[in-house]
Design a protein around this motif. Structure first.
Motif, PDB file in Angstrom:
ATOM      1  N   ASP A  78       0.833  -1.194   0.000  1.00 59.86           N
ATOM      2  CA  ASP A  78       0.000   0.000   0.000  1.00 59.86           C
ATOM      3  C   ASP A  78       0.873   1.252   0.000  1.00 59.86           C
ATOM      4  O   ASP A  78       0.564   2.234  -0.690  1.00 59.86           O
ATOM      5  N   ARG A  79       1.951   1.233   0.772  1.00 63.47           N
ATOM      6  CA  ARG A  79       2.879   2.373   0.772  1.00 63.47           C
ATOM      7  C   ARG A  79       3.502   2.557  -0.596  1.00 63.47           C
ATOM      8  O   ARG A  79       3.626   3.685  -1.090  1.00 63.47           O
ATOM      9  N   ALA A  80       3.893   1.454  -1.229  1.00 64.69           N
ATOM     10  CA  ALA A  80       4.486   1.538  -2.562  1.00 64.69           C
ATOM     11  C   ALA A  80       3.478   2.071  -3.583  1.00 64.69           C
ATOM     12  O   ALA A  80       3.811   2.891  -4.438  1.00 64.69           O
ATOM     13  N   ALA A  81       2.218   1.601  -3.473  1.00 66.21           N
ATOM     14  CA  ALA A  81       1.182   2.047  -4.413  1.00 66.21           C
ATOM     15  C   ALA A  81       0.891   3.527  -4.256  1.00 66.21           C
ATOM     16  O   ALA A  81       0.512   4.204  -5.222  1.00 66.21           O
ATOM     17  N   GLY A  82       1.060   4.068  -3.051  1.00 62.96           N
ATOM     18  CA  GLY A  82       0.820   5.479  -2.829  1.00 62.96           C
ATOM     19  C   GLY A  82       1.880   6.376  -3.434  1.00 62.96           C
ATOM     20  O   GLY A  82       1.660   7.584  -3.601  1.00 62.96           O
ATOM     21  N   MET A  83       3.018   5.805  -3.784  1.00 60.59           N
ATOM     22  CA  MET A  83       4.106   6.590  -4.353  1.00 60.59           C
ATOM     23  C   MET A  83       4.052   6.653  -5.869  1.00 60.59           C
ATOM     24  O   MET A  83       4.559   7.597  -6.480  1.00 60.59           O
ATOM     25  N   ARG A  84       3.456   5.639  -6.466  1.00 56.74           N
ATOM     26  CA  ARG A  84       3.421   5.595  -7.933  1.00 56.74           C
ATOM     27  C   ARG A  84       2.298   4.662  -8.373  1.00 56.74           C
ATOM     28  O   ARG A  84       2.124   3.590  -7.788  1.00 56.74           O
TER      29      ARG A  84
END
Length: 383
Positions: A78-84
């Motif tokens: 989820d953190r990764a998806a929020g970046m890109r």
């Protein structure tokens, strides 16, 4: 956007009705990002240090998932998806939902991934795989056809098509590679030297299981593992050679999911959904495959029913559900079905007092499959 891709997005939106929680908000966010991009609004370029941090979150998510830590994996992806807005983080979330037994949410999310990321064949391949195992083979073929027009002969798509058309798909080789891995991870440590000998059905609140006789060796001890990668040892309580089945007692109960058993035996011609794991020479955890059809009549000896659902050759042992998601049978060798009344006799249980004979409320096929991720288990025996 093709008509099929538009339908995929509509299916994703429908999947949001599963429950209102942060996972649904994440799907809305990524779909909004896809709409902006489709409208020509490109996101700001990601800075190298941000991309490096995103890669760290992706690695953390994969490591957590490999150890069966679903919540930690979801948080990292989820953190990764929020970046890109990228396919790799979304496929990680899809697989984390599957590892947690959330088929409906996983399919809703991967439908978006397949349609929005036109540069990632893995998203289309994973979507086709989940459609197929969930009983939607026609839609899986359509997804693969559309993906071929976009990606040509991408290796992951070719392997998915080969496995799907075999009738007994096994995720192996490139299909076990992240981010489009098409199988769960082991959430438990099992003994070495095992193979998937067949399927079984959890009964008695997950304390016992029914398995085909041929899948359980004379050693009388096996492992049982569900689609979430949870595994326990089990021992033979008794063998019934007349019916060709074994009653197993689990050394530790497994959560059975929706374990309702129909009060009455189903009528011949009733719609049915048979679910089982593909037997294999390895012990790889995998997702079960759902197939639909209509229950047959009694066999010539009058002991069991014909299953009536077209299935490839195999040891059987999986559950058979009705349109209401109730267990109406256990598939046995010879494409026969153990009915609810026979199951109760085998378990030494009395028949319940029948309720009113009104129609059984239907549930979505996706819901039936999701329940089977816990109720159906692999039988792991010594080679």
């Amino acid at each position: 956007m093709s008509r099929f891709a538009a339908g995929a997005l509509a299916f994703a939106l429908a999947g949001l009705a599963v429950a209102a929680d942060p996972a649904d908000q994440r799907l809305r966010d990524v779909m909004d990002a896809a709409k902006r991009r489709a409208a020509g609004v490109e996101p700001a370029p990601i800075r190298p240090e941000t991309e490096a941090e995103r890669q760290r979150f992706l690695a953390q998510g994969e490591a957590a998932l490999a150890h069966g830590q679903v919540e930690a994996a979801i948080a990292a992806f989820d953190r990764a998806a929020g970046m890109r807005h990228a396919a790799d983080s979304e496929m990680g979330l899809v697989r984390a939902y599957m590892q947690g037994g959330e088929y409906r949410r996983a399919v809703a999310f991967v439908a978006h991934t397949a349609s929005a990321h036109r540069d990632a064949p893995g998203g289309a391949a994973l979507y086709a795989w989940l459609l197929y195992v969930g009983g939607q083979g026609v839609h899986a073929e359509r997804m693969l056809d559309e993906a071929r027009s976009r990606f040509g002969s991408a290796a992951v798509l070719q392997e998915v098509r080969t496995q799907v058309r075999s009738g007994s798909p096994l995720a192996r080789g490139p299909l076990l590679q992240a981010p489009a891995r098409m199988a769960p991870f082991d959430a438990s440590t099992i003994a070495p030297g095992l193979h998937v000998a067949g399927s079984a059905v959890l009964v008695d609140e997950g304390r016992r299981a029914i398995a085909p006789l041929a899948a359980v060796p004379a050693s009388s001890r096996v492992w049982l593992r569900n689609a979430l990668g949870e595994a326990v040892t089990a021992r033979v309580e008794r063998r019934n050679r007349e019916l060709g089945l074994v009653v197993l007692h689990l050394d530790k109960p497994l959560p059975p999911g929706d374990s309702r058993v129909a009060e009455r035996d189903p009528f011949p011609g009733s719609p049915a959904f048979a679910i089982e794991y593909v037997a294999s020479g390895d012990a790889q955890p995998r997702w079960p495959v759902l197939r639909s059809g209509f229950l047959g009549a009694a066999t010539s000896d009058g002991k069991l029913r014909d299953i009536g659902v077209e299935m490839p050759a195999g040891p059987r042992g999986g559950p058979v559900y009705d349109q209401g998601g109730r267990l109406v049978g256990v598939a046995l060798s010879g494409n026969r079905v153990l009915t609810p009344s026979q199951l109760r006799r085998v378990l030494g249980q009395a028949d319940p007092t029948p309720a009113s004979a009104g129609p059984v409320p239907r549930v979505a096929v996706e819901q039936i499959y999701e329940a089977s991720m816990r109720g159906a288990v692999q039988v792991l025996a010594e080679r």
